[in-house]
Design an enzyme around this catalytic site. Sequence first.
Site: not given
Length: 355
Positions: A95-96, A99, A108, A112, A115, A117, A277, A314, A321
């Site tokens: 995205r950047y 990085r 996981c 959550c 989440c 994802r 999100d 985001d 972000k």
Amino acid sequence: MPSRSSPSRNETLRTPGALIEHGLARPDDRAALERVAQDYATAIPPTFLHLIERPDDPIGLQVIPSPDELEMAPYEREDPIGDDALSPVPGIVHRYADRALLKPLLICPLYCRFCFRREHVGPDGGLLDEAALERALEWLRSHEAIREVILTGGDPLMLSPRRLGYILRELENIEHITTVRIHSRVPLAAPERITDDLMDAMELERQAMWLVVHANHEREFTETGRAALRRIVRRGIPVLGQSVLLRGVNDSVSALEGLFRAMVENRMKPYYLHQLDPAPGTSRFYVPITEGRRLLAGLRGRVTGLAWPTYVLDIPGGHGKVPLGPDYLETEKRTVSDPSGKRHTLLPPDTHSGN
């Protein structure tokens, strides 16, 4: 609710039947929860199970599935932050410019309910095989503008020490990568995994290693979790904290204060407080941005600057972000607010425009 005293509380709960047996879901909701389970995984590890006082408390809300997850609000998206659209090869999100994310697995310690994802993660998939991992690493090798790699997923600390060590050694051999960051819930959700072998795997000679731990409520900082964080800090690894602003979990000044104080007391610098999100079926957790800004303003002057995170959005669609404030400066009026809300006039040169 059925009693939670009889079933074992030393297991990870994964099914609607187990939730009902432990008194965390109503028998009448079994059919709806079975439909939720078709799309979204559940895992409540013993560390979190012992913290749940009732299904709608700040711990239970984060991990117990709800029939409400079957409802998708008009503003929600299947890929809310553009991970899929920005994935040049499996396991990489770019995205950047400087990085990239590396997602070696999608497993996981817990799942959550908010989440972004959530449709991808689960106990049965997402582990990059040897060929896919090599292709992802080769992509990183060939993009020399990449200076930082963020290991995420899933949770990278669910990897075996051997597998994690292999990935980190391969990254360490890429000359243009100077920083490695790992995002994880393991230190607080499954602290028993923070072993000497895992810590050995995380030690880097050339690159800077950072660990970002996800926590949303001060009660997540159990004695075993605090001990795991101490083991990490003793290895010289800086620890940051990130959280999501969640209705019913931390949507009050006192709850955020407790959370951020717990972070600082455990040598964890609050890093990001995320605006939720818009993932499918998560609207019950939504807190408006105006309310989030008010909550952050309520903390100013109440907690040390060490406990002050950046409140971020985001931008849906993968646009990155941005900080959300709150704001204290009114340029046109040449005034600034102090933490109590009282306004003060600024004198030049602070308000001087031009050179």
